[in-house]
Design an enzyme around this catalytic site. Structure first.
Site, PDB file in Angstrom:
ATOM      1  N   GLU A 168       7.435   5.075 -10.419  1.00 40.26           N
ATOM      2  CA  GLU A 168       6.487   6.195 -10.244  1.00 40.26           C
ATOM      3  C   GLU A 168       7.024   7.499 -10.832  1.00 40.26           C
ATOM      4  O   GLU A 168       6.974   8.556 -10.197  1.00 40.26           O
ATOM      5  CB  GLU A 168       6.142   6.361  -8.756  1.00 40.26           C
ATOM      6  CG  GLU A 168       5.382   5.175  -8.191  1.00 40.26           C
ATOM      7  CD  GLU A 168       4.908   5.370  -6.757  1.00 40.26           C
ATOM      8  OE1 GLU A 168       5.273   6.380  -6.131  1.00 40.26           O
ATOM      9  OE2 GLU A 168       4.167   4.494  -6.257  1.00 40.26           O
ATOM     10  N   GLU A 287       2.734  -2.548  -6.951  1.00 41.83           N
ATOM     11  CA  GLU A 287       2.531  -2.010  -5.600  1.00 41.83           C
ATOM     12  C   GLU A 287       1.037  -1.973  -5.335  1.00 41.83           C
ATOM     13  O   GLU A 287       0.302  -1.304  -6.062  1.00 41.83           O
ATOM     14  CB  GLU A 287       3.124  -0.605  -5.427  1.00 41.83           C
ATOM     15  CG  GLU A 287       4.642  -0.555  -5.361  1.00 41.83           C
ATOM     16  CD  GLU A 287       5.173   0.809  -4.942  1.00 41.83           C
ATOM     17  OE1 GLU A 287       4.483   1.499  -4.147  1.00 41.83           O
ATOM     18  OE2 GLU A 287       6.250   1.185  -5.406  1.00 41.83           O
TER      19      GLU A 287
END
Length: 498
Positions: A168, A287
């Site tokens: 991320e 995710e």
């Protein structure tokens, strides 16, 4: 609906049924690792948890993060346990004691019949550290880091195949957050160096942290300009919640996931065309889940009670409607089996997880979301078939033309099985589904499994399981026509065998 052998999407990569364990909350400590527990093995791992993971048949597990990885010094996690340093863990403001590290987790994953998807720190570290870690894990012997691994008691290399280039990195919450160009350059050089060490590895470049990120999809196109020649996948992350307490709109959010996937595929193909490339960049949806129940409690711990060891964080207790959306998201992943080759339900134990343990070495139990994931992993192996479906539609608060029935079929030619996964996301009415299965002559109904509950907010607890699947007689097959009754707000698994 029509399903046919010739309506093939792609062979399903088993790794779409992967999961994720991060050094966060009680995922590791008091989750998979609890030396005081009555079921603990000689390494301190709970064998009852290992059995629950094996029942899910999880082929790959992402580790050690997550946000945790962006301040992870892997050298802290290897060597004699009593010599490992305690560190301030900045992502979740916890204290990391490093009692469980790289080698221990690799052993646990093997016992759980899974492989490791290793994430590297591109937040506070870079190329040389990634190369050192890869050498430690995968090089056989005769170099500093491979010999160090052997000194630590691991003679054979781990041979980890799949590596995530950070986590991320588009997010301002990330330790070592990068701009698009900064990350693209760093990921490019890291990937280039890592593949010199081990050309057989697969690399995952960081994509956007959600569909709502302001830099999406420019992040993908900009970073892939740098990494296209060196990586194999780009990641996607997405979580959904029902803060508005609107069940109909909540169950429509898998349509947003579908849009996310389609946009990333288009962006990858744009970069391929621009570079006159020959390879497709595939997707790693590493995710995904429902996550919103625990947000207030998590904020309180990180802000007001920092530096605890394994505090209870992100411990969402899932409802029946959460299980329905997880089922819908699994259907979406299967429908994109041609490009989504890996996916990780985040996470696996205690932290937004299908498996929960009571605190301080208590019992383990299955959350509502355990079941659709188990069904998909067990029966969703083979070739994904695109259903041609004619279904009523409805509008919700933020979505239009939402199909009442969402479905996909999987054909396992080797086992001569066909499995239909279907969710009736009409929360008010049962629907009769008529499916043309003439392509599968000689097949019969083996079972129709249903997950349903009159209370959409119903949840499970230890020794108190209220939401669980049952076998029904709601499907009949006659002369190539399958008639199935799909109750309102239900997850359905219809299995045909020859």
């Amino acid at each position: 609906m029509i399903i046919d052998k010739d309506f093939s999407i792609a062979s399903i990569d088993k790794r779409i049924y992967g999961s994720f364990i991060e050094h966060l909350g009680r995922a590791v400590y008091d989750g998979i690792y609890c030396p005081e527990h009555e079921s603990a093995n000689e390494f301190g791992f709970r064998t009852d948890i290992i059995e629950l993971v094996k029942e899910l048949n999880v082929p790959i597990i992402r580790y050690p993060g997550g946000n945790f990885v962006s301040n992870f010094y892997w050298e802290d996690s290897v060597g004699p346990v009593n010599e490992r340093p305690k560190r301030l863990e900045l992502a979740w403001r916890s204290l990391e004691e490093n009692k469980v590290g790289l080698n221990e987790f690799a052993k646990w994953a093997k016992d759980a019949n899974s492989e490791v998807m290793m994430a590297i720190n591109l937040g506070t570290r870079g190329v040389s550290d990634a190369c050192n870690l890869l050498e430690y894990c995968n090089h056989k012997s005769g170099t500093y880091y491979s010999d160090l691994r052997m000194k630590h008691g691991v003679k054979e290399p781990h041979r980890i195949k799949t590596w995530c280039l950070g986590n991320e990195m588009d997010g301002p919450w990330q330790i070592g957050h990068k701009t698009m160009k900064e990350y693209g350059r760093l990921a490019e050089e890291t990937a280039r160096a890592m593949k010199l060490i081990d050309p057989e590895i697969e690399l995952v470049s960081c994509g956007s942290s959600s569909l709502q990120m302001p830099t999406f999809p420019k992040w993908e196109s900009t970073t892939l300009e740098h990494t296209y020649e060196h990586v194999d996948y780009i990641s996607l992350h997405q979580y959904y919640g029902n803060q508005e307490n609107d069940a109909a709109d909540f169950l429509a959010k898998s349509d947003d996931m579908d849009k996310f996937i389609r946009t990333v595929i288009a962006t990858c193909d744009y970069v391929k065309a621009k570079k006159r490339g020959k390879k497709d960049i595939n997707l790693s949806f590493d995710e995904w889940n429902v996550w919103y129940h625990s947000n207030a409690a998590d904020d309180d711990i990180t802000k007001n009670h920092p530096w605890q060891v394994a505090p209870p964080m992100l411990e969402d207790i899932y409802t029946f409607e959460d299980a329905l959306l997880v089922g819908l998201m699994l259907i979406t992943l299967i429908k994109h089996a041609d490009r989504v080759k890996m996916a990780c339900l985040a996470q696996l134990v205690n932290v937004i997880a299908p498996i929960m343990t009571d605190a301080n070495g208590g019992g383990a139990w299955k959350q509502t979301i355990y079941y659709p994931f188990m069904h998909a992993s067990k029966y969703g192996r083979g070739t994904a078939l695109l259903p041609v479906i004619n279904t009523p539609k409805h509008d919700t608060a933020t979505h239009e033309d939402v199909t009442d029935i969402e479905s996909v079929a999987v054909y396992n030619e080797e086992k001569e099985e066909v499995t239909i996964f279907a969710v009736n996301r009409n929360i008010h009415e049962d629907i009769q589904l008529v499916t043309d299965v003439r392509s599968f002559e000689g097949y019969r109904v083996a079972e129709h499994i249903v997950l349903e509950n009159e209370d959409l907010k119903c949840a499970n607890g230890f020794a108190n399981e209220k939401v669980f699947p049952v076998s029904t007689s709601q499907s009949t097959l006659d002369q190539g026509t399958l008639n199935s009754l799909l109750h309102k707000a239900s997850w359905n698994v219809i299995r045909l065998v020859k």
